[in-house]
Design a protein around this motif. Sequence first.
Motif, PDB file in Angstrom:
ATOM      1  N   ASP A   1       0.820  -1.210   0.000  1.00 29.28           N
ATOM      2  CA  ASP A   1       0.000   0.000   0.000  1.00 29.28           C
ATOM      3  C   ASP A   1       0.855   1.262   0.000  1.00 29.28           C
ATOM      4  N   ARG A   2       1.872   1.303  -0.871  1.00 29.95           N
ATOM      5  CA  ARG A   2       2.748   2.473  -0.927  1.00 29.95           C
ATOM      6  C   ARG A   2       2.053   3.682  -1.532  1.00 29.95           C
ATOM      7  N   GLY A   3       0.860   3.515  -2.103  1.00 31.72           N
ATOM      8  CA  GLY A   3       0.134   4.673  -2.605  1.00 31.72           C
ATOM      9  C   GLY A   3      -0.695   5.355  -1.551  1.00 31.72           C
ATOM     10  N   SER A   4      -0.702   4.829  -0.335  1.00 31.96           N
ATOM     11  CA  SER A   4      -1.499   5.382   0.754  1.00 31.96           C
ATOM     12  C   SER A   4      -0.840   6.638   1.314  1.00 31.96           C
TER      13      SER A   4
ATOM     14  N   ASN B   1       3.056   6.672   3.014  1.00 31.57           N
ATOM     15  CA  ASN B   1       4.080   7.592   2.506  1.00 31.57           C
ATOM     16  C   ASN B   1       4.485   8.620   3.556  1.00 31.57           C
ATOM     17  N   LEU B   2       3.511   9.046   4.373  1.00 34.12           N
ATOM     18  CA  LEU B   2       3.826   9.995   5.437  1.00 34.12           C
ATOM     19  C   LEU B   2       4.772   9.375   6.456  1.00 34.12           C
TER      20      LEU B   2
ATOM     21  N   LEU C   1      12.519   8.144   6.848  1.00 39.00           N
ATOM     22  CA  LEU C   1      13.723   8.284   6.028  1.00 39.00           C
ATOM     23  C   LEU C   1      14.441   9.599   6.310  1.00 39.00           C
ATOM     24  N   LEU C   2      13.684  10.661   6.574  1.00 34.98           N
ATOM     25  CA  LEU C   2      14.312  11.928   6.949  1.00 34.98           C
ATOM     26  C   LEU C   2      15.089  11.779   8.256  1.00 34.98           C
ATOM     27  N   LYS C   3      14.500  11.086   9.223  1.00 33.45           N
ATOM     28  CA  LYS C   3      15.191  10.867  10.493  1.00 33.45           C
ATOM     29  C   LYS C   3      16.465  10.053  10.300  1.00 33.45           C
TER      30      LYS C   3
ATOM     31  N   LEU D   1       8.761  10.615  -1.561  1.00 35.62           N
ATOM     32  CA  LEU D   1       7.570  10.187  -0.834  1.00 35.62           C
ATOM     33  C   LEU D   1       6.776  11.379  -0.329  1.00 35.62           C
ATOM     34  N   ILE D   2       7.462  12.391   0.185  1.00 34.69           N
ATOM     35  CA  ILE D   2       6.762  13.564   0.712  1.00 34.69           C
ATOM     36  C   ILE D   2       6.087  14.336  -0.424  1.00 34.69           C
ATOM     37  N   ALA D   3       6.752  14.400  -1.586  1.00 37.86           N
ATOM     38  CA  ALA D   3       6.135  15.079  -2.732  1.00 37.86           C
ATOM     39  C   ALA D   3       4.865  14.364  -3.179  1.00 37.86           C
TER      40      ALA D   3
END
Length: 748
Positions: free
Chosen positions: A651-654, A658-659, A665-667, A677-679
């Motif tokens: 469910d990577r489109g959710s 993504n949030l 990943l930022l952390k 992902l954020i975009a």
Amino acid sequence: MSELNNEHLGWLIRDQSNRIRGPFPRQEVLQLLKKNQLKIKTEISRSNSYWFSLEEKVEIARFFPELGGPSPAPEPTQMTATLTQASVEQRVEVTQFMQSPARQDLNQASKEAEEAPKTEWLNPEDAAEFGDLDGFTISVQTDISMMSPSPAAPTQAPGPLQMEESPAGAEDPTREIPASEREAMRAQEDAARHAREEREAQEKTARKERELAERRAKEDMLNRSQVKADTLPSEYHDYEGTRPKLINNLFKAPERASPEPAPAPAIISVPVDTHGAHAANIIRPAEKKPLDPAKKKTLVYAGAGIALAALVGAYLLTLDRPSGPRAAPTRQAASIEPALKKSLLLFDLDGAKEALAEYELSANGKGRPTAPLAQAILRKDFLFDTEGALGSLQMARTLAQEPALSAEIENLIGVYRFERDPAQSAEELRKVAEANPAEGVFRYNWALSLQRSNRSAEAIQALAPLFSTLPKGSPLLEDAATLLGWARETAGKGQDLGAEGAFQRALEINPDNPKARMGIAIHRLRKGGLRESESDFRAFIESMPELDPPSDVPKFRQMSDFDFYRYARAQLGDLNTPGPIVGNKPSPMIMAADAVISSILSQTGDATKIVTDALKAAPGDTYALKAMGYVLWKDGKYNELAELFNDPTKDRGSFSVNLLLGKALLKMGRKLEAEKLIASLTVANPLRADGWSLLGDLQLSNGHAAEARKSFAQALSRDPYDLMALRGLDRLKDREVITPAIARNLPF
């Protein structure tokens, strides 16, 4: 408060990774201890007190006597056992022998305790409540009680000691103890006593060092800019970083350079040998031989010339300065107040402290209620010091002259007092609400205090006038509708159909309202089973509630409804059991929602177990995986979170996936992956404000100011109170950051 087990004092819990959760009620911490749900290395602390680990049994027994763990008495040595037996049998010579050293030890220990340095406390109340000699007193009393004659022993005249016959081959117990054995026994007892005292001294020193290190760490944290983003309001219970304790003189104005004239120049004579020694060390640090007298003389003259030139220059500079005392500050308080308000509304602790100190030093800042009001907000919502906040409000009350400001102060006093006295708080809020019918927030606070006090029927009546007076679509109307649904559901025991209508009204204003979504899910689950409520539970999980609080501008005038989550978790525990509502086995969907709520309440141990069981019952379930990602984020396990969603088929489109993955990943420092992902968040759900604000923050950090401004504008068009977007515009030097609607969240 002087009682150790006062129920109204909050407790904080710190795990081995230095993450702090709380504040929790004392009863809740007691239940965690009884169930052994806290690890042995975990530390706990009462509000404004010191930290201690679960290994410190004396502290646990002091604060939680219900656990049945009193301060352990020292183990009786051979010396103590012999003396105690002698006391029981009235052996006069032995009893006298042991009593004198005991008194001598007690006097010596008392004298040493008086000379020992006293413990420093962050809160003077604790200094009066606990003393440095508490542990010592317990130990000494135990020794004396062991050595004093038993009250049940019969009184006999001194005489020969009557003993039972000893078995054959045993040592005769009636024999007189030789002096050498008595000396050996005394030495053994002295060694045991010295070892105990040394151990207690080491523990006391270690505790002082730990408290000092914590205090320095907290002071250092309060002086770093990260605090303004990481420190949370008191209504939120889970966060990253170290929560600061109350630090003395927090609101003291910073030291400022004084423009007083420099002293007149004076001729200073320094011994030649001293200068020569210093010069030698500077020029040849490794050489032991003295300098040549000619070189030494040259260096001395050069140094004296430089010093004299510096003194003359300083004197000449003072000729142009005005003499006399320092001039009074000329900046007016009214010019500083906007900066103070903005710092509070953007939840910027450092900025608020600086603005408040400047306000107090301004030309006409003293004597106004603004400063103590701001202090109260800082103490309550930033530093979790309710008692200190109430003290500041009392000062503001004496300075307030305008009726409207006086009403705001009375409202805050009632809100802050709820933790200490719910009944008195509700009564104070009732008076304020009835005296100021035009202020809807006062009536809302009164109704919420009634609902939190389990007076749901009264809360429904108190809320009624708001729905005919509040503007349509206002945030306060949304909160009032959610509260009305909660009160109707509680009062009607799930049978009041008006509860669903109230929750639906709140969702019409804000479809992402997590409390209204969970409330309507519980109502529909009770009324029609899992089929009617499943979509609401999914929407609740997808909303990712309280992921990074605060996400909106804090509502400083308004009481927190955070207790709703405790109510919701209790309802889910009752309803998600095998039966007609959920079927033959608990629902994994409801378990996933329960895990999210448990994380919001900082019950991460329960949350992990619940969501793990949900995935066992339904392997690969999308919403159970989302709940697991939420729990991992709250627990700071970013690597595990990234591994959880590493499979693109999950469910990577959710929006929620993504949030979570983008923030993780930022952390972890994987910025390029996080940006994609954020975009995608604004595409997955363009109506969510948090996706736009997170994108703008990332664009601003990359130096794309124009694009960031557009993203922040998109976020604020969906949620005018989005805190990340407002902070971003402030970094872009936007002058219109604080609108009148936002400013209404402050009482002044």
